[in-house]
Design a protein around this motif. Structure first.
Motif, short mmCIF file in Angstrom:
data_model
loop_
_atom_site.label_atom_id
_atom_site.label_comp_id
_atom_site.label_asym_id
_atom_site.label_seq_id
_atom_site.Cartn_x
_atom_site.Cartn_y
_atom_site.Cartn_z
N ASN A 92 20.56 -37.75 43.95
CA ASN A 92 21.14 -37.89 42.61
C ASN A 92 20.09 -37.63 41.53
O ASN A 92 19.15 -38.39 41.36
CB ASN A 92 21.72 -39.30 42.44
CG ASN A 92 22.63 -39.39 41.22
OD1 ASN A 92 22.47 -38.65 40.26
ND2 ASN A 92 23.57 -40.31 41.27
N PHE A 129 26.08 -25.74 39.41
CA PHE A 129 25.15 -26.59 38.69
C PHE A 129 24.73 -26.02 37.33
O PHE A 129 23.54 -26.04 36.99
CB PHE A 129 23.90 -26.84 39.54
CG PHE A 129 24.19 -27.36 40.92
CD1 PHE A 129 24.78 -28.60 41.10
CD2 PHE A 129 23.86 -26.61 42.04
CE1 PHE A 129 25.03 -29.09 42.38
CE2 PHE A 129 24.11 -27.09 43.33
CZ PHE A 129 24.71 -28.34 43.49
N LYS A 177 24.79 -28.39 31.32
CA LYS A 177 25.99 -28.96 30.69
C LYS A 177 26.02 -28.74 29.19
O LYS A 177 27.06 -28.39 28.63
CB LYS A 177 26.07 -30.45 31.03
CG LYS A 177 26.29 -30.71 32.52
CD LYS A 177 26.32 -32.19 32.86
CE LYS A 177 26.55 -32.40 34.36
NZ LYS A 177 26.55 -33.83 34.73
N GLU A 198 20.65 -32.77 36.58
CA GLU A 198 21.97 -33.03 35.97
C GLU A 198 23.09 -33.26 36.98
O GLU A 198 24.22 -33.55 36.60
CB GLU A 198 22.39 -31.91 35.01
CG GLU A 198 21.49 -31.74 33.82
CD GLU A 198 22.11 -30.91 32.71
OE1 GLU A 198 21.67 -31.04 31.56
OE2 GLU A 198 23.04 -30.11 33.00
N TYR A 199 22.80 -33.13 38.26
CA TYR A 199 23.84 -33.26 39.28
C TYR A 199 23.31 -34.09 40.45
O TYR A 199 22.13 -34.38 40.55
CB TYR A 199 24.30 -31.90 39.77
CG TYR A 199 24.95 -31.06 38.71
CD1 TYR A 199 26.33 -31.05 38.52
CD2 TYR A 199 24.17 -30.25 37.86
CE1 TYR A 199 26.92 -30.28 37.53
CE2 TYR A 199 24.76 -29.48 36.86
CZ TYR A 199 26.13 -29.50 36.71
OH TYR A 199 26.71 -28.74 35.72
N GLN A 211 21.30 -36.85 38.26
CA GLN A 211 22.17 -36.77 37.08
C GLN A 211 21.48 -37.21 35.79
O GLN A 211 21.88 -36.78 34.71
CB GLN A 211 23.42 -37.62 37.31
CG GLN A 211 24.33 -37.12 38.42
CD GLN A 211 25.59 -37.94 38.55
OE1 GLN A 211 26.27 -38.22 37.57
NE2 GLN A 211 25.92 -38.35 39.76
#
Length: 302
Positions: free
Chosen positions: A186, A120, A123, A176-177, A188
């Motif tokens: 979730n 994780f 990003k 983010e994941y 994300q």
């Protein structure tokens, strides 16, 4: 180096065990892949782990592959002497766990271990240059003071280094994941508990965050990635927590939202820290009512 354990009539994509000269590193979820510890490069995610939920792996994992009778002696044989933190509890409820002194002088100056960034990582770290990384996430407040020292300069402070941090929330989830076998919930679309700061003249960065929770198979931890001022990666590592501090919080902080109880994995059994965490152990002090402060020094080859 790892070798695959493959019972008869089983698929080829099974979990890995290290060779006999090293300890069991990948024995529990949620990190469902095989990693090389003490390497800046992460091995490819393992499909067996990717296709299984965290709880399902606990039911079907090594117990079904090897049998608990085979696993327990293997883990016990891997025990290493670990430094127990000095822990005190005052009359005000303040708990202190004293960690590593690495980097405190030229004669106590060992490069911190390189660890996996995990499944994780942030990003786009440059998007999160911020001191307060809570981003609305609730939990007991925690201040992180991280100092970066340069082993190439007798552990002098490393100014101008970029320091990225990320960790899970009080419930054990990463931003983010999510929405997959790695993390069912979730997240994300959100970016909580991720941040970047630049070290000052004393090599220090500070973050305002919450005390992280835990998830099955891992001891509580914080991920850290350090770059030099030009953006060159110097070290990916992780910070461990003194057990007495985490245990005191997790077993008494239900009213603050920490409802899972005591962590299920100690540092000594953690699949990253089990090969030794002496220089990765932070000093943590505080209380549920007043919050906590984490202090830690990381040594890099700058």
């Amino acid at each position: 180096m790892y070798r695959a354990i493959q019972p008869a009539n089983s698929p080829t994509h099974l979990p890995c065990l290290p060779t006999s000269s090293t300890c069991l590193q990948r024995n529990t979820p949620p990190l469902r892949y095989c990693e090389k510890i003490h390497s800046n490069s992460l091995s490819k995610y393992h499909p067996y782990y990717n296709n299984m939920e965290r709880k399902e792996f606990l039911k079907r994992g090594f117990g079904s592959l090897l049998g608990m009778a085979a696993v327990v002696p293997m883990i016990s044989a891997c025990d290493k002497t670990a430094v127990d933190p000095t822990t005190t509890t005052g009359t005000t409820g303040t708990t202190t766990g004293t960690g590593s002194t690495n980097g405190s002088s030229a004669t106590n100056c060992v490069v911190s271990p390189s660890e996996t960034e995990g499944p994780f990582p942030t990003k786009v770290p440059a998007n999160f240059v911020r001191k307060d990384i809570r981003d609305g996430r609730t939990g007991i407040p925690m201040t992180m003071n991280i100092t970066i020292k340069n082993a190439n300069s007798s552990c002098a402070a490393l100014a101008g280094a970029l320091v990225d941090v990320w960790h899970c929330d009080k419930d054990g989830y990463y931003s983010e994941y999510g929405g997959s076998g790695m993390q069912s919930v979730n997240f994300q679309s959100v970016d909580f508990l991720r941040g970047r700061q630049t070290t000052d003249a004393n090599g220090l960065v500070g973050f305002t965050t919450i005390f992280p929770g835990w998830y099955s198979g891992r001891a509580p931890h914080v991920h850290v990635h350090i770059y030099n001022s030009a953006g060159k990666s110097l070290l990916v590592t992780q910070i461990a927590f003194p057990y007495n501090v985490t245990n005191a919080l997790y077993t008494t902080a239900q009213s603050y939202g920490y409802t899972k109880g005591a962590q299920d994995t100690l540092n000594e059994r953690d699949n990253v820290f089990s090969d030794g965490f002496t220089t990765e152990l932070a000093t943590v002090t505080g209380s549920n009512a007043d919050g906590y402060t984490l202090t830690h020094t990381i040594v890099v080859n700058g």
